[in-house]
Write an enzyme that holds these catalytic residues in place. Structure first.
Site, mmCIF file in Angstrom:
data_model
loop_
_atom_site.group_PDB
_atom_site.id
_atom_site.type_symbol
_atom_site.label_atom_id
_atom_site.label_comp_id
_atom_site.label_asym_id
_atom_site.label_seq_id
_atom_site.Cartn_x
_atom_site.Cartn_y
_atom_site.Cartn_z
ATOM 1 N N SER A 141 -6.019 7.683 -2.902
ATOM 2 C CA SER A 141 -5.559 7.139 -4.179
ATOM 3 C C SER A 141 -4.363 6.247 -3.893
ATOM 4 O O SER A 141 -3.661 6.444 -2.884
ATOM 5 C CB SER A 141 -5.137 8.281 -5.121
ATOM 6 N N TYR A 162 -0.395 16.214 -6.410
ATOM 7 C CA TYR A 162 -1.560 15.367 -6.157
ATOM 8 C C TYR A 162 -1.202 14.221 -5.220
ATOM 9 O O TYR A 162 -1.928 13.935 -4.259
ATOM 10 C CB TYR A 162 -2.084 14.820 -7.486
ATOM 11 N N LYS A 204 -2.838 13.319 -1.448
ATOM 12 C CA LYS A 204 -3.459 12.041 -1.099
ATOM 13 C C LYS A 204 -2.670 11.314 -0.008
ATOM 14 O O LYS A 204 -3.238 10.518 0.745
ATOM 15 C CB LYS A 204 -3.602 11.164 -2.345
#
Length: 259
Positions: free
Chosen positions: A145, A158, A162
């Site tokens: 991402s 998160y 990533k």
């Protein structure tokens, strides 16, 4: 181009998280390019319906494996069940996100996200690399991402998962130079999937079909690839700023959006 792609990355592709979103789009695009498929996800019923549709539409062989990648031994089970297949490309796509203040998040859910987003791609790549290197051709696509390119306030856990995927993909891209095995770490921005459904204030949404197609078209252009021009320019600008200023500005922007 399609024949060359199939010769390089075929005959079979392994796609994780294939029941929806970018994973489903990868499956559809790979089938259009003539590759046989092994599809994995938690929702095996969706995979079966997808497999039937892709076989009917493109004449490719599609097998499905129901697997929950929150289970630490799931990658090993997938590798064991696919050991007979000549897999030419891994699309390590499965993942999920958690948004909001870090201290408000459920620690069990964060642990599950770490297992799905980090442990699974690392173990699958580790298990498949000897086969890919023996072939002397093939590829790995990690779906990360843009939030893995810098620590993103209010997306801390998160973003951290990533960031690991980005580092893993970049390192393997370097290690595999000269082997014929391509590595691409895909860093999408906001994408029109189940994960973004209901989120407010999202602009420049990209379709998962465009993300998948562009990723496969650029598989040889690693180590990292941002498929949307807006997010490519945005994160280039963010990363060019002094890190303290960039993070403070991002945090303030997220606070304003939450009001």
């Amino acid at each position: 181009m399609t024949d060359l792609f199939r010769q390089t990355y075929g005959p079979t592709a392994l796609v994780t998280g294939a029941s929806s979103g970018i994973g489903l789009a990868f499956a559809e695009e790979l089938a259009r390019r003539g590759l046989d498929l092994i599809l994995t996800a938690r929702r095996a019923d969706r995979l079966k319906a997808l497999a039937d549709r892709l076989t009917a539409a493109h004449g490719v062989a599609v097998s499905v494996i129901g697997a929950d990648l929150q289970e630490p031994d799931a990658p090993a089970r997938i590798l064991q069940r696919t050991g007979h297949a000549d897999i030419g490309v891994l699309l390590s796509n499965a993942g999920f996100n958690i948004k909001g203040g870090f201290e408000l998040q459920d620690p069990v859910r964060m642990a599950g996200m770490l297992t799905v987003n980090c442990h699974a791609p690392m173990q699958l790549a580790h298990g498949l690399l000897p086969h890919l290197k023996r072939r002397g051709k093939g590829g790995i696509v990690f779906t990360a991402s843009v939030e893995g390119l810098i620590g993103c306030p209010y997306s801390a856990a998160y973003s951290a998962t990533k960031a690991l995927v980005v580092a893993l993909g970049e390192a393997l891209w370097g290690e595999l130079q000269g082997t014929g095995v391509d590595v691409l770490t895909l860093c999408p921005g906001a994408t029109d999937t189940e994960a973004t459904a209901g989120m407010k204030g999202l602009a420049n949404l990209q379709s998962p079909n465009d993300v998948a197609r562009l990723a496969l078209d650029n598989l040889r252009e690693g180590p990292t690839f941002v498929p949307h021009e807006h997010y490519r320019a945005m994160f280039q600008a963010i990363r060019a700023q002094p890190r303290r200023e960039a993070l403070a500005a991002m945090a303030e922007s997220m606070k304003r959006m939450a009001r």
